[in-house]
Design a protein around this motif. Structure first.
Motif, PDB file in Angstrom:
ATOM      1  N   CYS A  56      -1.041  -5.082 -10.346  1.00 17.08           N
ATOM      2  CA  CYS A  56      -0.187  -4.809 -11.505  1.00 17.08           C
ATOM      3  C   CYS A  56       0.284  -3.354 -11.483  1.00 17.08           C
ATOM      4  O   CYS A  56      -0.220  -2.494 -12.229  1.00 17.08           O
ATOM      5  CB  CYS A  56      -0.925  -5.173 -12.793  1.00 17.08           C
ATOM      6  N   VAL A  57       1.210  -3.106 -10.547  1.00 16.61           N
ATOM      7  CA  VAL A  57       1.809  -1.781 -10.366  1.00 16.61           C
ATOM      8  C   VAL A  57       3.315  -1.952 -10.179  1.00 16.61           C
ATOM      9  O   VAL A  57       3.797  -3.073  -9.983  1.00 16.61           O
ATOM     10  CB  VAL A  57       1.209  -1.092  -9.109  1.00 16.61           C
ATOM     11  N   GLY A  64       4.712  -7.055 -10.749  1.00 15.62           N
ATOM     12  CA  GLY A  64       3.476  -6.344 -11.075  1.00 15.62           C
ATOM     13  C   GLY A  64       3.658  -5.308 -12.168  1.00 15.62           C
ATOM     14  O   GLY A  64       2.690  -4.892 -12.815  1.00 15.62           O
ATOM     15  N   GLU A  65       4.898  -4.894 -12.401  1.00 13.67           N
ATOM     16  CA  GLU A  65       5.180  -3.859 -13.409  1.00 13.67           C
ATOM     17  C   GLU A  65       5.172  -4.412 -14.827  1.00 13.67           C
ATOM     18  O   GLU A  65       5.135  -3.631 -15.793  1.00 13.67           O
ATOM     19  CB  GLU A  65       6.542  -3.201 -13.115  1.00 13.67           C
ATOM     20  N   ASP A  66       5.238  -5.728 -14.968  1.00 16.20           N
ATOM     21  CA  ASP A  66       5.314  -6.335 -16.314  1.00 16.20           C
ATOM     22  C   ASP A  66       3.926  -6.601 -16.895  1.00 16.20           C
ATOM     23  O   ASP A  66       2.911  -6.471 -16.202  1.00 16.20           O
ATOM     24  CB  ASP A  66       6.122  -7.648 -16.246  1.00 16.20           C
ATOM     25  N   ASP A  67       3.877  -6.996 -18.150  1.00 17.13           N
ATOM     26  CA  ASP A  67       2.603  -7.310 -18.813  1.00 17.13           C
ATOM     27  C   ASP A  67       1.884  -8.385 -18.012  1.00 17.13           C
ATOM     28  O   ASP A  67       2.454  -9.465 -17.756  1.00 17.13           O
ATOM     29  CB  ASP A  67       2.849  -7.821 -20.240  1.00 17.13           C
ATOM     30  N   GLU A  89     -14.134  -2.929  -8.594  1.00 17.13           N
ATOM     31  CA  GLU A  89     -14.407  -1.478  -8.526  1.00 17.13           C
ATOM     32  C   GLU A  89     -13.362  -0.678  -9.314  1.00 17.13           C
ATOM     33  O   GLU A  89     -13.679   0.081 -10.205  1.00 17.13           O
ATOM     34  CB  GLU A  89     -14.412  -0.979  -7.087  1.00 17.13           C
ATOM     35  N   SER A  90     -12.086  -0.914  -9.003  1.00 20.92           N
ATOM     36  CA  SER A  90     -11.033  -0.055  -9.588  1.00 20.92           C
ATOM     37  C   SER A  90     -10.651  -0.463 -11.007  1.00 20.92           C
ATOM     38  O   SER A  90     -10.031   0.310 -11.738  1.00 20.92           O
ATOM     39  CB  SER A  90      -9.775  -0.160  -8.709  1.00 20.92           C
ATOM     40  N   GLY A  91     -10.980  -1.713 -11.383  1.00 22.17           N
ATOM     41  CA  GLY A  91     -10.549  -2.192 -12.706  1.00 22.17           C
ATOM     42  C   GLY A  91      -9.070  -2.524 -12.740  1.00 22.17           C
ATOM     43  O   GLY A  91      -8.508  -2.882 -13.777  1.00 22.17           O
ATOM     44  N   GLN A  92      -8.424  -2.412 -11.555  1.00 17.30           N
ATOM     45  CA  GLN A  92      -6.982  -2.692 -11.483  1.00 17.30           C
ATOM     46  C   GLN A  92      -6.702  -4.146 -11.855  1.00 17.30           C
ATOM     47  O   GLN A  92      -7.416  -5.053 -11.419  1.00 17.30           O
ATOM     48  CB  GLN A  92      -6.484  -2.425 -10.050  1.00 17.30           C
ATOM     49  N   ARG A  93      -5.689  -4.361 -12.685  1.00 16.66           N
ATOM     50  CA  ARG A  93      -5.278  -5.720 -13.024  1.00 16.66           C
ATOM     51  C   ARG A  93      -4.519  -6.325 -11.855  1.00 16.66           C
ATOM     52  O   ARG A  93      -3.788  -5.622 -11.148  1.00 16.66           O
ATOM     53  CB  ARG A  93      -4.388  -5.723 -14.274  1.00 16.66           C
TER      54      ARG A  93
END
Ligand code: 6PG
Length: 241
Positions: free
Chosen positions: A69-70, A102-105, A167-171
């Motif tokens: 999600c970037v 990935g940029e959206d909710d 680890e990163s918590g990245q969505r």
């Protein structure tokens, strides 16, 4: 399940490219879900640099098995990686590229992408069916973005889910098991020594193998192929002989 072992990453990339050309040849449309991470980079480079003229790109439709999600121009973006190593080098129509935004909710995007699969893909058993799903596997046995700590997402009733990197918590937005296992063919592209332990546990069905999401990949068609290099296959019983 078929396990193909080649001596190094380049050979894996070349043999997988030939396999993809064979599988997609003569198809009216060929819908592929791509894996992300680092392993596909060399495969995309070899496919684009050595085999681009052997693929009917106008018939190829590209999707992703998961996305971080970037922003699409972020270094972490699977879409960006694919543009750099494949899309920018081959004549695939813009309209055939179906990226995860990935940029959206994340929750809204998981819903949107799930609906897009329902709309764009042919159906099999009432579910969207990919012609080919390409998967990687993490050192922790995760696949797509279904991680061991969220293995419940694999059996989600939805086509896509929002996942969290341990680890990163990245969505992440990820396909779920119901879509992956409904594909005509599923292939794993797994290379490197760091994967050898999980490759052995999962392929040799050793104790506890079901803890790892990659072990739940079992297409209804039974058409599952592992593409491994010698380093990733080094612990496999069958490879020892
Ligand atoms: C991602 C992936 C993921 C990947 C594995 C392996 O977005 O990270 O789709 O499932 O395939 O993490 O990653 P490597 O190829 O970098 O080892």
């Amino acid at each position: 399940m078929e396990v193909k072992v080649y001596q190094n990453k380049i050979k894996v990339a070349e043999e997988f490219s030939k396999y993809l050309i064979e599988k997609s040849a003569g198809q009216e449309a060929f819908h592929i879900a791509l894996s992300g991470g680092s392993t596909p980079k060399i495969v995309f480079d070899v496919l684009a640099d050595e085999f681009a003229n052997d693929v009917e790109w106008s018939k190829i439709h590209l999707y992703w098995g998961d996305e971080r999600c970037v922003e699409p121009d972020d270094a972490e973006s699977n879409y960006k990686m694919t543009v750099e190593h494949l899309i920018s080098k081959v004549a695939i129509p813009e309209g055939n590229i179906h990226r995860i935004k990935g940029e959206d909710d994340p929750k809204a995007e998981a819903k949107r992408y799930g609906d897009l699969l329902d709309k764009e893909l042919p159906k099999e058993l009432g579910l969207p069916q990919f012609d080919l799903v390409i998967l990687g596997m993490g050192d922790d046995g995760h696949t797509a973005s279904i991680f061991p700590h969220e293995i419940n997402l694999w059996v989600s009733p939805d086509n896509c889910e929002v996942a969290i990197h341990p680890e990163s918590g990245q969505r992440r937005v990820s396909l779920t098991g119901r879509i992956i296992n409904n594909a005509k063919t599923v292939t794993f592209l797994v290379t490197g020594e760091s994967k050898a332990e999980k490759v052995k546990i999962i392929i040799d069905r050793e104790e506890g193998y079901l803890e790892y999401p990659a072990s739940h990949v079992s297409p209804k068609t039974k058409d599952l192929v592992w593409f491994l290099d010698a380093a990733a296959a080094k612990l496999l019983t069958s490879f020892q002989s």
